[in-house]
Write an enzyme that holds these catalytic residues in place. Structure first.
Site, short mmCIF file in Angstrom:
data_model
loop_
_atom_site.label_atom_id
_atom_site.label_comp_id
_atom_site.label_asym_id
_atom_site.label_seq_id
_atom_site.Cartn_x
_atom_site.Cartn_y
_atom_site.Cartn_z
N LYS A 254 6.23 58.51 -10.97
CA LYS A 254 5.33 58.28 -12.10
C LYS A 254 3.91 58.12 -11.55
CE LYS A 254 3.32 55.59 -14.49
NZ LYS A 254 1.85 55.53 -14.89
N GLU B 191 3.90 47.61 -2.24
CA GLU B 191 2.74 47.71 -1.35
C GLU B 191 1.53 47.43 -2.21
OE1 GLU B 191 -0.43 48.44 0.18
OE2 GLU B 191 -0.01 50.58 -0.04
N CYS C 13 -6.71 50.39 -0.35
CA CYS C 13 -6.14 49.04 -0.32
C CYS C 13 -6.29 48.38 1.04
CB CYS C 13 -4.67 49.09 -0.73
SG CYS C 13 -3.61 50.05 0.37
N GLU D 96 -10.49 40.53 -4.88
CA GLU D 96 -10.43 41.93 -4.46
C GLU D 96 -11.31 42.78 -5.39
OE1 GLU D 96 -7.15 45.44 -3.45
OE2 GLU D 96 -6.67 43.90 -4.93
#
Length: 495
Positions: free
Chosen positions: A194, A269, A303, A399
């Site tokens: 997806k 992750e 990331c 973040e």
């Protein structure tokens, strides 16, 4: 400007009515709602994609389950590796087409799409293909007592878990998609991917190439849509594993949903607020070049990229001055311009999020450089360096997933370690120093899944990758991925 022209194949693909790739075929239900695919460089719609219906989700999972028990189970390990290598060959042969599709969807510069995303997807795919014949168990001799001369032996088998749901983010949809596809297929699983609704097209094209490579129908499926499609996959009783890459809040929700569904295993992750530490002996020019290369690649939408820079106080003035100058010289432009060094953010939602961080920085911090939107069509902002007001500054802890680094001076290394670890995240970190002894002593003290020395962000398929603390569960790459895609079965025999 040196904007490249879209290949006829890319133009034709964009003009299609898009849906999904299910059980070996491109499928579109024109009655379901469609969402727009927007080019971040222009903010113009370039394609539309229909959402998957509940029936299409069911069809994709059923096709994957059938292939898992049938055609893929009957494919020899060596042949699995050969087929994955054939897919790698086709991705390489169609590399410019795939790179253009990814650039138009994600805003990734065409050079980065070609030279990193597509090229490294081929490298990773070939690496995983090599594992096809090397997934093994162990033999052991039990210590059970013998009462009538009987003996015992035992061994373990690694068996594929079944259908894998892979949920892929928008920043590196091809490469992260390949990690999940290859991990699943080489271990004998089948997969339903997806993609993000922002970058839904490139993996559809790769699914077509998989059939051309000879991978059986149903082994590799793609479903498009928003988050509800991922939720349906997670909760499906035939899905045995979820492989998710994305934000921490979404990852927590995915993990909870997978456990609640059927104790479905999940690898997560997730994000990070990654620290880079520049010790007193660091080479400033090398450090500046490294920051520009690793913190601002793909506009900081990585990331693993460093966002927190802890700089020895003796280096702060020189490093920030030179970093600001280097960033100010980057050429900002359309992602399809081969001379662009810094392109747009990937979508309007993220653009607005980054502008919010800019407003906060200008209100509360010293902004060394950047911190503004670029006045042009598309989702462009300036690469930005901000000085932290102290160790508790929110910009050191939230973040951003964008082109913003926050700098804080440090004086001693014990303080440095405490600050580096003062985060709920633990994905990556780096040390910049020429003192190897000092680096080796600091590495065990740093709470991160990966620690680099004099580098950051770079990944290699032979080196496991994943996070600690809130940055994730499980590992990609190396041999570590095998454990997450297989069940360990123990066998004991009396004879």
């Amino acid at each position: 400007m040196t904007d490249i022209q879209l290949l006829p194949a890319v133009q034709a693909f964009l003009a299609r009515e898009h849906g999904h790739f299910i059980d070996g075929q491109y499928q579109v239900d024109s009655l379901t709602p469609a969402f727009a695919v927007v080019d971040p460089s222009t903010a113009l719609t370039v394609a539309s994609v229909h959402e998957a219906s509940a029936a299409e989700v069911e069809s994709a999972v059923a096709g994957a389950a059938k292939a898992f028990k049938g055609s893929w189970a009957q494919t020899l390990p060596y042949v699995k590796g050969v087929l994955l290598n054939k897919l790698a060959d086709l991705i390489e042969a169609n590399g410019d087409e795939l790179a253009q599709l990814e650039t138009v969807c994600s805003g990734k510069s065409i050079n980065l799409a070609r030279g990193l995303e597509i090229a490294q997807s081929v490298v990773f795919l070939r690496y995983f293909a090599g594992w096809a014949t090397k997934i093994t168990g162990e033999t052991m001799t039990p210590s059970l007592p013998s009462f009538a001369g009987e003996q015992y032996t035992a061994f373990t088998r690694r068996e594929p878990v079944g259908v894998v749901a892979g949920i892929v983010p928008w920043n590196f949809s091809v490469m992260i998609g390949i990690w999940k596809i290859a991990s699943a297929l080489v271990t004998g699983c089948t997969v339903v991917i997806k993609p993000s609704e922002f970058t839904p097209l490139t993996l559809l094209r790769i699914a077509e190439l998989a059939i051309e490579a000879g991978i059986p129908a149903g082994v590799f499926n793609v479903l498009n849509g928003r988050g509800s499609i991922g939720q349906q996959l997670i909760e499906h009783p035939l899905v045995r594993k979820v492989a998710f890459t994305g934000s921490v809040p979404t990852g927590l929700a995915v993990g909870r949903a997978a456990m609640a569904a059927n104790l479905t295993r999940a690898t997560l992750e997730l994000g990070g607020k990654n620290a880079a530490a520049f010790l007193a002996d660091a080479n400033v020019d090398g450090a500046v070049a490294g920051i520009v290369q690793t913190a601002f690649v793909h506009q900081g939408q990585v990331c693993a990229a460093p966002e927190r820079l802890y700089v020895h106080r003796s280096l702060v003035a020189e490093l920030t001055e030179k970093l600001g100058k280097a960033l100010g010289q980057l050429r900002i432009g359309n992602a399809l311009d081969a001379e662009t060094q810094f392109g747009p953010l990937a979508n309007s939602v993220h653009f607005e999020k980054i502008l919010g961080f800019f407003r906060r920085a200008h209100a509360s911090n010293h902004v060394v450089c950047g911190g503004r939107a670029v006045e042009r069509a598309g989702y462009f902002v300036e690469p930005t360096v901000v000085m932290a007001n102290g160790a508790d500054d929110p910009l050191l802890h939230e973040e951003t997933f964008g082109p913003i680094v926050c700098v804080l001076p440090f004086d001693d290394e014990q303080q440095l370690v405490e600050w580096m670890n003062d985060s709920p995240y633990g994905l990556t970190a780096s040390l910049w120093t020429n003192d190897l002894s000092k680096a080796l002593r600091l590495i065990p003290q740093i709470e991160a899944g990966t620690v680099w020395v004099n580098m950051h962000t770079f990944l290699d398929p032979s080196v496991p990758f994943g996070g600690s603390k809130a940055s994730g569960v499980g590992r990609e790459f190396g041999s570590a991925f095998i454990e997450d895609y297989t069940e360990l079965k123990s066998v004991m025999i009396r004879y």
